[in-house]
Design an enzyme around this catalytic site. Sequence first.
Site, PDB file in Angstrom:
ATOM      1  CG  ASP A  30      -1.859   1.154   1.301  1.00  0.00           C
ATOM      2  OD1 ASP A  30      -1.736   2.088   0.494  1.00  0.00           O
ATOM      3  OD2 ASP A  30      -2.740   1.118   2.185  1.00  0.00           O
ATOM      4  CD  GLU A  80      26.543   7.753   6.141  1.00  0.00           C
ATOM      5  OE1 GLU A  80      26.439   6.516   6.049  1.00  0.00           O
ATOM      6  OE2 GLU A  80      25.972   8.425   7.014  1.00  0.00           O
ATOM      7  CB  CYS A 112      23.513  10.873   9.659  1.00  0.00           C
ATOM      8  SG  CYS A 112      22.958   9.525   8.599  1.00  0.00           S
ATOM      9  CB  THR A 153      14.819   5.701   3.781  1.00  0.00           C
ATOM     10  OG1 THR A 153      15.925   4.794   3.793  1.00  0.00           O
ATOM     11  CG2 THR A 153      13.659   5.100   4.549  1.00  0.00           C
ATOM     12  CB  SER A 202      19.060   2.232  13.262  1.00  0.00           C
ATOM     13  OG  SER A 202      19.759   3.423  12.948  1.00  0.00           O
ATOM     14  CG  HIS A 234      19.538  12.499  11.394  1.00  0.00           C
ATOM     15  ND1 HIS A 234      19.870  12.819  10.096  1.00  0.00           N
ATOM     16  CD2 HIS A 234      19.597  11.141  11.490  1.00  0.00           C
ATOM     17  CE1 HIS A 234      20.135  11.696   9.431  1.00  0.00           C
ATOM     18  NE2 HIS A 234      19.974  10.675  10.259  1.00  0.00           N
ATOM     19  CE  LYS A 243       9.144   5.620  13.958  1.00  0.00           C
ATOM     20  NZ  LYS A 243       8.096   4.822  14.648  1.00  0.00           N
ATOM     21  CG  ASN A 276      18.783   9.428   5.033  1.00  0.00           C
ATOM     22  OD1 ASN A 276      19.215  10.486   5.484  1.00  0.00           O
ATOM     23  ND2 ASN A 276      19.063   8.256   5.590  1.00  0.00           N
ATOM     24  CB  SER A 309      24.261   4.779  12.524  1.00  0.00           C
ATOM     25  OG  SER A 309      22.874   4.971  12.343  1.00  0.00           O
TER      26      SER A 309
END
Length: 396
Positions: A30, A80, A112, A153, A202, A234, A243, A276, A309
């Site tokens: 979806d 990176e 990042c 992403t 992560s 970020h 979140k 991203n 990370s």
Amino acid sequence: MTTVGIDDISIYSPGFFYPLEDLAHRHGIDPAKYLQGIGQEQMAVPSPDEDIVSMAANAVAPVLTDDVRERISTVIFATESGVDQSKSAGMFVHGVLGLNPNCRVVEFKQACYSATAGLQFACDLVRHRPSEKVLVIASDIARYERNSEGECTQGAGAVAMVIAKNPSLVEIHPQSGLFSFDVMDFWRPNHREAAYVDGKLSIDVYLRSLREAYADFRRKDGLPLAAIEKLCFHQPFTKMSKKAFVALREAAGADADHLDETSYAESQTYGRQIGNTYAASLYIALASLLDNCAEDLGGRNIGLFSYGSGSVGEFFAATVRKGYRGHLRTRAHRALLAGRREIDYATYVAWFYNSTKSAEDRVCPEETAGRYRLAAIEAQRRVYAATRNLQLNAVA
């Protein structure tokens, strides 16, 4: 006391995008899982003659006034997605743009997070030598395995920031909350073009780092959240901001009662259309907030959280300068994104999954919509050049 911070900011993203709705259909799911679930609508796709250096040069070019050219003492390139194990990507940018030879050039790496290290180092340099300016660049291509959970992403983009005393846009506060610990939530060995990632771990580490960095920030007499009106996080995907916001509100308690989702909403606008951008992500979010917030933010405080990370987290604060709107590049940024071309699935796969580690010399056909491009690889040397349109304009 001399204030130090971001005097100018410019973003760049490739002139092509692939819609996440189509990718969802290709994956047999979806589209709402991508469009609402992770908050992504489009993925910026670099053409074969674009890489982190050409994107960086395109981001830097607009900020290169005569004064900036003369006073740059340091160039910091955060990425990176490095193109060479020895030579800084910044040296390629230095060459293609003809920057001041009397400066230092280095490359920073920590997933990042590294652009924030660059920003903080730059601010400290200017505090010690106020006559100098520092150019901080972040440029990355977020790349995952085809048909993996991370594919939705992906993205590509760059940001360039001029750090100076008495900045026109944003003053960076000296207090900073830090948290680092060794964890394998995301990594990419030298032989790999796509990263390994443990998605759930992560996210958990990101949120732990946010809570710990904010606690350290407060221990160091950083502003209480009650004094902060806007937030930038970020964004590996834009829904991550929600979140992060929930976690920060829980950590801050009553100090966060005045904040709601509108405190970070405008910071997501550009990210939804780009995807991203690793080290550039937080600062593209900051540009998005400044460009798209209807309220006048002059004199108001922003809280920023940077995460890389592996892992490093940093929480810090900034004050938006009065009159900042007269120094933004809003029209150019909006035109950049509005002028992109949609590509089909076959083109997306051919471009995004072409090998960046190929040992073969090659000439790159001109595809980019930018001003600078990767023109060729000759005898294992990368060759960058202005695009035909820019060259013709220069001749004219």
